[in-house]
Design an enzyme around this catalytic site. Structure first.
Site, PDB file in Angstrom:
ATOM      1  CB  ILE A 124      -0.517  -0.734  19.907  1.00  0.00           C
ATOM      2  CG1 ILE A 124       0.120   0.656  19.884  1.00  0.00           C
ATOM      3  CG2 ILE A 124       0.482  -1.778  20.390  1.00  0.00           C
ATOM      4  CD1 ILE A 124       0.059   1.364  21.203  1.00  0.00           C
ATOM      5  CB  ILE A 158       0.872  -4.912  13.929  1.00  0.00           C
ATOM      6  CG1 ILE A 158       1.683  -3.753  13.325  1.00  0.00           C
ATOM      7  CG2 ILE A 158      -0.244  -4.410  14.843  1.00  0.00           C
ATOM      8  CD1 ILE A 158       2.564  -2.972  14.306  1.00  0.00           C
ATOM      9  CD  GLN A 242      -0.793  -0.517  33.024  1.00  0.00           C
ATOM     10  OE1 GLN A 242      -0.776   0.163  34.043  1.00  0.00           O
ATOM     11  NE2 GLN A 242      -1.903  -0.952  32.489  1.00  0.00           N
ATOM     12  CD  GLU A 243       3.293   0.406  25.863  1.00  0.00           C
ATOM     13  OE1 GLU A 243       2.757   1.490  25.667  1.00  0.00           O
ATOM     14  OE2 GLU A 243       4.134  -0.088  25.097  1.00  0.00           O
ATOM     15  NE  ARG A 244       9.994  -0.631  27.523  1.00  0.00           N
ATOM     16  CZ  ARG A 244      10.313   0.585  27.059  1.00  0.00           C
ATOM     17  NH1 ARG A 244      10.618   1.551  27.913  1.00  0.00           N
ATOM     18  NH2 ARG A 244      10.349   0.823  25.770  1.00  0.00           N
ATOM     19  CD  GLU A 368      20.544  -5.478  22.584  1.00  0.00           C
ATOM     20  OE1 GLU A 368      19.364  -5.384  22.183  1.00  0.00           O
ATOM     21  OE2 GLU A 368      21.071  -6.570  22.855  1.00  0.00           O
TER      22      GLU A 368
HETATM   23  C1  FAD Z   1       6.532 -11.110  17.523  1.00  0.00           C
HETATM   24  C2  FAD Z   1       6.626  -9.619  17.547  1.00  0.00           C
HETATM   25  C3  FAD Z   1       5.559  -8.881  18.024  1.00  0.00           C
HETATM   26  C4  FAD Z   1       5.610  -7.478  17.997  1.00  0.00           C
HETATM   27  N1  FAD Z   1       4.492  -6.747  18.341  1.00  0.00           N
HETATM   28  C5  FAD Z   1       4.480  -5.403  18.097  1.00  0.00           C
HETATM   29  C6  FAD Z   1       3.271  -4.641  18.210  1.00  0.00           C
HETATM   30  O1  FAD Z   1       2.212  -5.160  18.586  1.00  0.00           O
HETATM   31  N2  FAD Z   1       3.303  -3.327  17.904  1.00  0.00           N
HETATM   32  C7  FAD Z   1       4.452  -2.714  17.490  1.00  0.00           C
HETATM   33  O2  FAD Z   1       4.400  -1.517  17.218  1.00  0.00           O
HETATM   34  N3  FAD Z   1       5.616  -3.389  17.384  1.00  0.00           N
HETATM   35  C8  FAD Z   1       5.645  -4.735  17.659  1.00  0.00           C
HETATM   36  N4  FAD Z   1       6.812  -5.453  17.499  1.00  0.00           N
HETATM   37  C9  FAD Z   1       8.024  -4.754  17.099  1.00  0.00           C
HETATM   38  C10 FAD Z   1       9.109  -4.730  18.168  1.00  0.00           C
HETATM   39  O3  FAD Z   1       8.777  -3.878  19.227  1.00  0.00           O
HETATM   40  C11 FAD Z   1      10.422  -4.355  17.450  1.00  0.00           C
HETATM   41  O4  FAD Z   1      10.798  -5.472  16.687  1.00  0.00           O
HETATM   42  C12 FAD Z   1      11.526  -3.959  18.404  1.00  0.00           C
HETATM   43  O5  FAD Z   1      11.224  -2.731  19.037  1.00  0.00           O
HETATM   44  C13 FAD Z   1      12.895  -3.829  17.704  1.00  0.00           C
HETATM   45  O6  FAD Z   1      12.789  -3.075  16.538  1.00  0.00           O
HETATM   46  P1  FAD Z   1      13.397  -3.646  15.159  1.00  0.00           P
HETATM   47  O7  FAD Z   1      12.882  -5.033  14.989  1.00  0.00           O
HETATM   48  O8  FAD Z   1      13.105  -2.679  14.084  1.00  0.00           O
HETATM   49  O9  FAD Z   1      14.950  -3.762  15.410  1.00  0.00           O
HETATM   50  P2  FAD Z   1      16.028  -2.586  15.233  1.00  0.00           P
HETATM   51  O10 FAD Z   1      15.485  -1.337  15.832  1.00  0.00           O
HETATM   52  O11 FAD Z   1      16.469  -2.561  13.830  1.00  0.00           O
HETATM   53  O12 FAD Z   1      17.207  -3.136  16.140  1.00  0.00           O
HETATM   54  C14 FAD Z   1      18.104  -4.147  15.695  1.00  0.00           C
HETATM   55  C15 FAD Z   1      19.159  -4.371  16.770  1.00  0.00           C
HETATM   56  O13 FAD Z   1      19.874  -3.157  16.986  1.00  0.00           O
HETATM   57  C16 FAD Z   1      19.839  -2.826  18.358  1.00  0.00           C
HETATM   58  N5  FAD Z   1      19.793  -1.380  18.537  1.00  0.00           N
HETATM   59  C17 FAD Z   1      18.958  -0.501  17.945  1.00  0.00           C
HETATM   60  N6  FAD Z   1      19.192   0.737  18.404  1.00  0.00           N
HETATM   61  C18 FAD Z   1      20.180   0.637  19.305  1.00  0.00           C
HETATM   62  C19 FAD Z   1      20.873   1.563  20.136  1.00  0.00           C
HETATM   63  N7  FAD Z   1      20.557   2.865  20.157  1.00  0.00           N
HETATM   64  N8  FAD Z   1      21.861   1.104  20.927  1.00  0.00           N
HETATM   65  C20 FAD Z   1      22.179  -0.206  20.940  1.00  0.00           C
HETATM   66  N9  FAD Z   1      21.578  -1.121  20.184  1.00  0.00           N
HETATM   67  C21 FAD Z   1      20.583  -0.718  19.389  1.00  0.00           C
HETATM   68  C22 FAD Z   1      18.590  -3.479  18.897  1.00  0.00           C
HETATM   69  O14 FAD Z   1      18.665  -3.684  20.292  1.00  0.00           O
HETATM   70  C23 FAD Z   1      18.587  -4.779  18.121  1.00  0.00           C
HETATM   71  O15 FAD Z   1      19.420  -5.700  18.768  1.00  0.00           O
HETATM   72  C24 FAD Z   1       6.778  -6.837  17.563  1.00  0.00           C
HETATM   73  C25 FAD Z   1       7.868  -7.601  17.112  1.00  0.00           C
HETATM   74  C26 FAD Z   1       7.784  -8.967  17.073  1.00  0.00           C
HETATM   75  C27 FAD Z   1       8.933  -9.732  16.475  1.00  0.00           C
END
Ligand code: FAD
Length: 378
Positions: A124, A158, A242-244, A368
């Protein structure tokens, strides 16, 4: 652990079959998969033959017609091997459900049976280099063109990105900013314009392939749109509980694994003429963890029961993700401490569990973001 009342005897049989199969076919391969950075595709097919993939898909689409309890068993047993992979959650609990609920019948009939038998692996694609937490800020575009859509953009992190045969893609279709202009698409990964970038080098979860994906004038037919145009954000919000839960189940089982490994270790390891278990600190730390794990299992089962009834709310699912991933971090960290220096050695399973743990508080919505969602319900 208290007796679990969520499962029937047929689930117990399914669990035992999954556990036997993993003992023979998964556990011995973990070191090799960790080294090569991905699970063998053949293993997915072997899992398909065992009925382990998408067990809750209807029989009409090749599934076993079970419910999320069967998916939870697969997640628990995978996690309890001490391995973070394969990424069954993304495949069975997330993508299969997007197809079942929102895809055209032709796509459902073609692809769900292949997901069930393991000949098609799913990923996804939501997160983009510019941000993952803020899904409303997605910049990938899908533009209507003739009888199809032209998609351009970049995704990152991903899971199954290298091995996937099919993908669900979130892209911006509307001029309106924010949540309103987002749509979801199905796509085969061998279409021209779908490009797999780097396989990313992670701190843990080494046998899970996670990649960058690029869309360079990727064309998909009109009927690859999932659900209605510009409704993608609504669909994502509907699927999130469900994802969570999928992540929460994985986290709690891994925490239990870490605890069980540590109990065995402290009964044998000697210091100052005693086993580690004889020290009051060790017993108190383990008593504390044991208590939290016991409470956690009961909570997990209550959440799964609510999910089965369609009553698990967004904030309750967010609480489950938050609680169980944070607990896993607490448990694995305390367990590494009790292993001493050996806990920091890669050859020890507890070290892998500890490294694999960290990302769970970030992906699928960070802790967060979970607190943001929960606080909206106050
Ligand atoms: C190993 C791995 C597998 C993954 N698999 C998938 C996948 O299959 N498909 C997919 O689409 N994504 C996937 N992800 C992505 C994952 O869901 C994101 O990394 C995650 O949602 C955080 O986004 P970001 O890394 O851009 O961090 P950011 O959004 O840049 O966040 C950085 C920090 O800021 C904080 N923050 C951001 N907004 C707020 C707010 N409003 N209030 C307080 N704090 C905040 C966050 O909590 C975090 O601590 C994967 C990531 C990893 C590392």
């Amino acid at each position: 652990m208290l007796p679990r009342t969520l499962f029937e005897s047929e689930h117990q049989q399914f669990r035992e079959a999954v556990r036997r199969f993993f003992a023979q076919e998964l556990t011995p391969n973990i070191p090799r998969w960790e080294a090569q950075g991905q699970v063998d595709k053949d293993f997915w097919r072997a899992c398909g033959a065992q009925g382990i993939l998408c067990p809750d898909m209807p029989e009409a689409y090749g599934g076993a017609g079970l419910d999320f309890r069967a998916n939870a068993i697969v997640l628990e047993e995978t996690s309890y091997t001490g391995s973070a992979t394969p990424a069954f959650g993304v495949h069975s609990d997330i993508v299969a459900h997007y197809l079942l609920k929102y895809a055209q019948e032709d796509l459902r009939r073609t692809w769900i049976p292949r997901m069930v038998d393991g000949s098609a692996i799913a990923c996804i694609c939501m997160t983009e280099p510019g941000g993952g937490s803020d899904l409303k800020a997605i910049r990938t575009t899908a533009v209507r063109e003739g009888d199809g859509w032209r998609i351009n953009g970049a995704k990152t992190f991903i899971t199954n990105g290298v091995t996937a045969d099919i993908a669900v893609i979130a892209a911006r279709t509307g001029a309106e900013p924010g949540a309103k202009g987002i749509s979801l698409f199905f796509c085969e990964t061998d279409r021209p314009g779908y490009k797999v970038g780097r396989k990313l080098d992670k701190v843990g979860q080494h046998s899970s392939d996670v990649a960058e994906i690029f869309f360079d004038d990727l064309r998909v037919p009109a009927d690859y749109l999932l659900g209605a145009e510009n409704q993608g954000f609504v669909l994502m919000m509907q699927e999130l509980p469900q994802e969570r839960m999928s992540i929460a189940v994985t986290a709690h089982s891994a925490a239990q694994r870490a605890y069980d490994l540590t109990v065995d270790y402290v009964k044998q390891r000697q210091a100052f003429g005693h086993t580690l278990l004889e020290f009051q600190n060790t017993r108190f730390v383990l008593a504390d963890l044991r208590t939290k794990l016991q409470v956690g299992w009961t909570h997990l089962d209550a959440c799964i029961a609510a999910l089965l009834q369609g009553k698990l709310t967004t904030d309750q699912a967010a609480s489950a993700k938050l609680f169980h991933t944070e607990l896993r971090s607490e448990v694995t960290d305390a367990c590494v401490q009790l292993f001493g220096g050996y806990g920091y050695m890669n050859e020890y399973e507890i070290a892998r569990l500890w490294k694999d743990t960290r990302i769970q508080r970030i992906y699928g919505g960070s802790s967060e973001i979970m607190k943001e969602l929960i606080s909206r319900a106050i």
